[in-house]
Structures are given as C-alpha cells and as structure tokens.
Design an enzyme around this catalytic site. Structure first.
Site, PDB file in Angstrom:
ATOM      1  N   GLY A 241      -0.416  -1.673   5.771  1.00  0.00           N
ATOM      2  CA  GLY A 241       0.812  -0.904   5.805  1.00  0.00           C
ATOM      3  C   GLY A 241       1.437  -0.996   4.430  1.00  0.00           C
ATOM      4  O   GLY A 241       0.728  -1.168   3.462  1.00  0.00           O
ATOM      5  N   SER A 242       2.758  -0.887   4.343  1.00  0.00           N
ATOM      6  CA  SER A 242       3.413  -1.087   3.048  1.00  0.00           C
ATOM      7  C   SER A 242       4.865  -0.668   3.130  1.00  0.00           C
ATOM      8  O   SER A 242       5.263   0.087   4.024  1.00  0.00           O
ATOM      9  CB  SER A 242       2.762  -0.273   1.914  1.00  0.00           C
ATOM     10  N   ASN A 243       5.645  -1.129   2.168  1.00  0.00           N
ATOM     11  CA  ASN A 243       6.945  -0.565   1.857  1.00  0.00           C
ATOM     12  C   ASN A 243       6.922  -0.144   0.395  1.00  0.00           C
ATOM     13  O   ASN A 243       6.261  -0.780  -0.429  1.00  0.00           O
ATOM     14  CB  ASN A 243       8.080  -1.580   2.005  1.00  0.00           C
ATOM     15  N   ASN A 513       5.813   3.221   6.360  1.00  0.00           N
ATOM     16  CA  ASN A 513       4.703   3.573   7.246  1.00  0.00           C
ATOM     17  C   ASN A 513       5.087   4.424   8.438  1.00  0.00           C
ATOM     18  O   ASN A 513       4.247   4.668   9.302  1.00  0.00           O
ATOM     19  CB  ASN A 513       3.926   2.335   7.716  1.00  0.00           C
TER      20      ASN A 513
END
Length: 807
Positions: A241-243, A513
């Site tokens: 995922g990620s920010n 995400n």
C-alpha cells in the site's frame, strides 16, 4: 568549471586517493575487493559510498550506469536477487522442490511448481523477447534495454569476483546463485508488470484442465463472487500500500513544493527497496529507492522534482466468459465462429523427482483461468470457460516511465512521462516541484472497461463483480464486446491519458490507497469509470486520518520539510481518537468489571479500563495501552460486522468524519475485550506495557523497538507486525513503511531531502548495513541526503570504488 568536468575531476581524484584503501561495503561478501582500474575495456562505473552504505553511482551512459547499479545491488542483496532470477527462469522446483511456497514477491503462486509452470511458460513462449522488439514508445527504449544489459553485466561481474566470499547464509555456497542475462532482467520486469493481473491468478492459470480430463470445481453464486472479488482486489488487505502527499507552494514557508512519500511494502523478499543515487553527467542525476532487480529509481527525486507512488484501486485485469463448442471444450465461439484454444505445454524439472509436464490453454483474450484466488472458482465446464485479459502482459515500459521521471524538471515533466510511455501497471503518482506545483494522477495501465461496455456486455457474474469490485466479466462470444482503443493510448485495449483521474496544483494532493475521489477533500475527482475505483463511498480509516492531518497542515501553512518528518513519525492512531474514550467509559461501566470471553468464562477486565483511558492515542514505542487497544480492535473488526459498529453511518457529504460514534451495545464488543485481556495475561504482557517492549524486530540478537500500527488503526506510519506471544508479542514486521522520503527545496540547487530505509540496505545479517537504518527508524532519526557533489565529498565515511568487467 562545468558540473560534468567537476564530477569527472572528483571521480579521478577520488580514485587516486582511494585506490589502496577503498572497497565495496562488506555486505554480501567479506573482505571486499580493493578498487581496481579496468583492464582491456568493458563496462565500468564509479561507486561512491556514503553513510549507511548508500551508493552514488556515476557512469558515462545507460549501459555503464546499469552496470554500476547491478554491481552495487548484488553487493548488498545477491541472495534476494538470485532467488528472484531463479523464479523468473522457472527453476524453483529444480532447486527448492515443487511443494514449497515462494515468497510471493513476483506472483501469487502458492507452490514452486505453480510458479515454475507459469514463468517457464512465459520464457518458452518468447513473450518477453517479443516485447523487447516492440519499437518505443509502445516497447522499451534503447536506453532502458541498455540499462538491463548493463545491470546483468554488473551483477555477473560482482558474482565472478565474489562468489566464494558470499557471507549471507541465505545463499552462501548455493548452486542456484548463477550469472544472469539481459533477458532475465526483462523477465523480472515483466513479472512486476503483471503482478496485479496474470501474476495474481497463477494457480488458476497453471491448474487448468478441460472438463473431459477432470471434473470441474463447484462454482459460486454471483453474490458470493462479488464478495470474493472485493476481498481479493482490496488494496487495504494487500501487503503493498502506501501514503503520499504533495503540498503546493501556497502552503509552504518559501513557496516551493513539498513531498512526503511513505510506501508500505514487504520487509523481506524481492519487493524490498534499495537506495542509491544514479548519475550520467549532463544527462541524468536522480536519487531514491528502487525495487530490487530494477535498473531505475522507482520512488525518488532529482534537483527539481520529487515523486512517490501509492498502490491504486484500478483493477488491471478483466475476465471474458467463453461460450464453448458443445463438441469440444477447447474450442470457443466468437460471433458463432469457432476458434481453437492454443496449448502451451510446459515441462518443469523437479528436485529429486521426475519432471512435471502440464498444459495451459490460451485464447485471443489471454489464458484460460479456473480460479481467481481460492475464494473465487471459475469452473471450466462443457459449455463455459473464463479467459483472463491482462493488458500489462504487453507492457515492458515501466523503466521508461521511471527514466522520464528521473529527467523531469517539473511536475509537468512527470505528467509528460506518464503520457508518453504509459508504463505504470498498478500505482498512482504524487509529485511536487521546486516551483511550487503539486500533482496527482492515477495514470496506470488498465483494461479499457467503460461503464457503458460493462453495462452492455457483462455476464450475470460480471453484473455482480463489476459494481462491487471493478472486476468486469464480459461476454467473450461477441466481437462487439472487445475493449477497443483510445486514440491517445500507447497500446490497444487500454485507456489513454485523457481518461486518467488527475488533479493539479491543489493546496495538497494525497492518497492512502483509496480511489482518486478524495485526493483533495475540497476538490473531489469524479467522472471516471468504475474500473478506476469508486466515488462517494466509505473511505478507510487510514485515508480519513491522512486527510485530517494533511488538510490541517495545508490550512496552517508555512510548511517545511521538518513538518513532513513529524507527520511521518507522529504515529497518531485515528481509530483511537475516534473510539478509545467511548471504549474506556463503556469498559468502566461493565457490571462487576467483567466480560465474557469466547470460551464462555467471565474475565475480570477492570484493569483494562484505566489503561485504555490513559492511552495517548498513538502507537509510538513508549505508548502505554497501545498494544491493548491494538489487540482489542483487531478482534472487534473481525468479530463485529461493520454495519453494527457505528451510531452515525457513512455520509458521502461528510466522508472524512463518517462513520463515527461507536455503538458500545454492539454484540461481540465485550467478548473481544475479554479475549484480549486473557490473551495478554497468558503471554505475561502487562495491559499498560509500553508498545516498544512488545513490538520490535530482532537483528543480530538485539531487539529494536518499532513504532507504527496496523491498517485498522489508520496510522500513517503503517506497520504490519507478526504476532508471536510466546516470544514477547510482535516480534517481526511483515510489511509497512519502507523507503520514506521527505523532500523540499530552498534557494540552492541542492534539494532539502531526508530519507529512511526502514529495514536498511542489506538483508545479509553479516552486513554493517543490515540494521543501521532500522535503528534510526526506531529512534525517530533520518538520513540527510547527500545529493550534491559538495555534500558527497564531505561525507566522513566516503569510500570510492571503480567497478568494471574483467576482460
């Protein structure tokens, strides 16, 4: 003196100074070789190492830059790289046995045999070779291919000079650590490209059998299929995922842009990042993190622009339901005309056993697939089969997109690269530049599934899966249901750049995400097709917390890089802010201070109430009560239906603040608390113990506390730890924050850059760079990037080596 000449002068003088003492960092090899001058020509590069083993690679062209990158990656990660190359050659069963499981870095295959059948089939069919021959921009550029050739040569040169000095126990003395080719490099890139498509369905592709050979598996109802597809395709449940957030200059202290990138990727295996700087004087100068086995910077910055990626909600595949010839289930009908499936027969060598031969079946749409994950069987019957369309199986362009980013001088340059090569298979792009621009785009390679096409051509199964999960199941018996082509698309069957959700120069653009809808909550993006993601639907708690944080930052203004660093490691748990006070009050009001556990026994939970009340609502390593709430909330989210949790339901007009108001009367809440208290007491963990005492990693026998928290807590600094109460609690991290960068600019030509590679450069426990940055991460400290020449030259740990082919 020009930059090019200064760099050459430094390289020459550095070599003169360090010829005797300089060496590669003792990562995968002990007693690393002295710097040597090339003999008889061949590829070469200069590698300068600064603190934490970060290499700054300088070369005269792309082949030589690839050479230096391949050499330096091998020095740090030879075992992980070699394992990946065994995978894409289809040789895991040969070396490790057919039944063991791969690490899922390059596909979803659950056994080595399944993995080998797929990747050996790709190799024997010539898929990658054909893609390499496609002219740019639809195919890879000369520069990208030269980089692959150089990387293979650099890896091989390192291996030739260090094979017998490998100290990493993961592959020391292993026969499967062998030289590679440029084709292996391209095959590795292909595997990453199809990771969200064919790679997601490897078991279902390799297990296909016509119904005359084996009876078909039972199917599922459309409703069950919709739920299964939604679970399978949800980025919130994935190990990646990620920010990322970019701020426009109007919100910053000096009018220049700011970018914070926080990708959430596995901490082990082939999807680790590796940090470096790549320079071709006068052509390219870029720093950042690369996925192992990649020749380019995946997430990074140059002197003028910075970018990061987040895993996108777009569904990079679709299914075609085939109508079969009643007389032959390997023949399907399109507009009533028969087409015979193509057989791909693959033989896999097996350790200590006879070779295994299997046949895969391919159609004009792609491979026949009999399952999409264990929960979504797609039975091949006498009348029906399903074929998987993955447009990224025609995409070997990711390296060119990355090279375009590396050479960009603004967010406009980032956008041009996205449009020109269209090489990103499953991520969004967030960027900022020194001129103060911010940029978001969901520019990924997606099958051209318009809502109109889905409405017209969906089968009953697709009518359930497309609205719920974005997975289209089209009627493959009609030529009119083909995907078509956008004029601005680089290949047929995908969306062109004009269809991509994009937002430019908002005060902030952010993604965690969820879909593109709330990249900026004040400027929602709408009008895109369902296959890209949803609009006006409930956001994850991580998205909600992130928008709260970054919107407040933008409103406050006068932002600097230090503000990005504080956001990254603040470790605020938005779920705690949302419900912890209610839980503490409810807990204190339980009759007799007891709750009934899953086993029916009454449990004294009274000590949990003050621990929850005093918890600071963060998951920092010194937070008391954080572990108690974490374990409790995990049980709540599994055991209590989401519809029963909240007093105020989701409201599309107030998406950041809803749902809210914990319904403490929800069945299962008291059971979750009782089970949590029982669990922690059995593990001899105090209910108010500091989180870091029981959430840590062990490196070389030493515990390193790790802050951060799981998805359901909504923490920006996402960490997915591994629960092992017998060993002390959370004793390892499976995935989470990885290559983190906080980037800004001032009036100098050097970017203001702070970075962290949470798990460090090398997975070799004998490397000095096995855990050094992990300790920084634990202590909340950052690496000050040495991007400019003067900063590299001033490094107190500078080591220089010229790497080359032996001729």
């Amino acid at each position: 003196m020009t930059f090019r000449n200064r760099l050459r002068l430094f390289a020459v003088s550095g070599l003169a100074l360090f010829t005797v003492s300089a060496s590669l960092p003792p990562a995968a090899a002990s007693g690393a070789p002295e710097a040597r001058h090339p003999k008889g020509g061949g590829l070469s590069a200069t590698v300068r190492y600064t603190e934490y083993g970060i290499p700054h690679i300088v070369a005269k062209d792309y082949a030589n830059l690839g050479f230096g990158t391949g050499w330096a990656q091998a020095a740090d990660q030879v075992c992980t790289l070699a394992d990946g190359f065994v995978t894409v050659r289809g040789e895991r069963s040969k070396f490790f046995g057919p039944d063991a499981a791969p690490d899922f870095s390059l596909s979803s295959a659950t056994t080595n045999l399944s993995s080998d059948l797929f990747f050996r089939g790709v190799r024997e069919s010539g898929t990658v070779e054909r893609l390499l021959k496609v002219p740019a921009p639809a195919g890879p550029s000369r520069e990208a291919k030269e980089s692959m050739r150089g990387f293979a040569a650099g890896y091989n040169a390192w291996l030739a000079q260090n094979r017998h000095r490998i100290t990493d126990p993961a592959c020391r003395g292993a026969s499967w650590v062998r030289p590679i080719t440029a084709l292996d490099m391209a095959a590795h890139g292909f595997a990453l490209s199809v990771l969200g498509g064919q790679g997601r369905a490897v078991d279902g592709i390799t297990a296909t059998r016509p119904p005359t050979v084996a009876p078909p598996a039972a199917g599922v109802t459309p409703k069950e299929a919709a739920a299964a597809a939604e679970r399978l395709l949800s980025t919130q449940n994935a190990d990646m995922g990620s920010n990322a957030v970019a701020f426009r200059g109007s919100t910053t202290a000096n009018g220049r842009g700011l970018l914070l990138g926080n990708p959430h990727y596995p901490w082990d295996g082939g999807r680790r990042f590796w940090q470096s700087q790549q320079t071709i004087p006068g052509e390219l100068n870029v720093a950042g993190g690369s996925l192992l086995g990649s020749t380019t910077i995946s997430i990074g910055h140059n002197a003028d622009v910075a970018w990061s990626h987040t895993v996108a909600t777009g569904v990079p595949l679709n299914l075609h339901q085939l109508a079969l010839d009643p007389a032959d289930p390997t023949v399907y009908l399109v507009d009533g005309k028969p087409e015979r499936m193509t057989q791909r027969t693959v033989t896999v060598p097996v350790k200590d056993g006879a070779p295994v031969t299997r046949t895969q079946w391919w159609t004009r749409y792609g491979p026949v697939v009999t399952a999409f994950g264990a929960a979504l069987p797609l039975p091949w019957t006498a009348t029906t089969a399903y074929a998987l369309n993955d447009p990224n199986a025609m995409n070997l362009r990711a390296a060119d997109t990355a090279l375009g980013f590396s050479k960009a001088r603004s967010t406009a340059g980032i956008e041009r690269s996205l449009h020109r090569s269209q090489g990103l298979p499953w991520v969004n792009t967030i960027a900022a530049d020194r001129s103060g621009n911010s940029f978001f785009s969901q520019a990924q390679v997606l099958p051209r599934i318009t809502d109109e096409l889905a409405a017209r051509c969906s089968t009953p199964l697709g009518q359930a899966t497309y609205p719920s999960a974005g997975l289209a199941v089209l009627d493959g018996s009609k030529a009119s249901c083909a995907l078509g082509r956008d004029r601005d698309a680089v290949q047929p069957g995908i969306f062109g750049p004009g269809r991509m959700p994009t937002l430019k120069n908002a005060p902030y653009v952010e993604n965690s995400n969820d879909s593109a809808w709330l990249a900026n909550a004040d400027r929602p993006l709408t009008g895109y097709e369902r296959v890209f993601g949803t609009t006006a639907t409930q956001r994850s708690i991580r998205t909600r917390g992130a928008i709260e944080d970054v919107a407040a930052m933008a409103e406050r203004g006068r932002l600097r890089v230090g503000d990005l660093q504080r956001q990254q490691l603040a470790n605020r748990a938005p779920t705690g802010d949302l419900v912890a006070a209610d839980v503490a009050r409810w807990c204190a009001a339980l009759p007799g201070g007891t709750a009934v556990g899953s086993d029916g026994a009454a449990v004294d939970v009274s000590a949990a109430c003050p621990a929850l009340r005093r918890w600071d609502r963060s998951v920092a390593d010194d937070s008391r009560g954080a572990l108690l709430f974490d374990r409790f909330w995990r049980k709540v989210t599994v055991g209590v239906p989401a519809a029963e949790l909240w007093k105020v339901p989701f409201d599309a007009a107030d998406p950041v603040r809803t749902p809210r108001g914990l319904d403490t009367a929800a069945p299962g809440l008291s059971r979750a608390l009782a089970d949590t208290v029982t669990e922690l007491r059995a593990a001899r963990i105090a209910l108010d113990a500091p989180l870091g005492k029981h959430q840590f990693v062990v490196r070389n026998g030493k515990r390193i506390p790790v802050g951060g928290g799981t998805e359901s807590l909504g923490v920006w600094n996402k960490i997915e730890p591994v629960w092992n109460p017998a060993a002390g609690g959370y004793t390892e991290v499976s995935a989470g924050s990885s290559y983190i960068q906080a980037i800004g600019w001032d009036d100098s030509r050097c970017p203001v850059a702070r970075t962290l590679l949470t798990y460090s450069q090398s997975s070799n426990p004998n490397s000095p760079h096995y855990s050094d940055q992990t300790r920084l991460f634990s202590e909340g400290r950052w690496v000050t990037s040495r991007f400019c020449e003067k900063d590299i030259a001033r490094s107190p740990q500078l080591r220089v080596v010229r790497v080359h082919e032996r001729r």
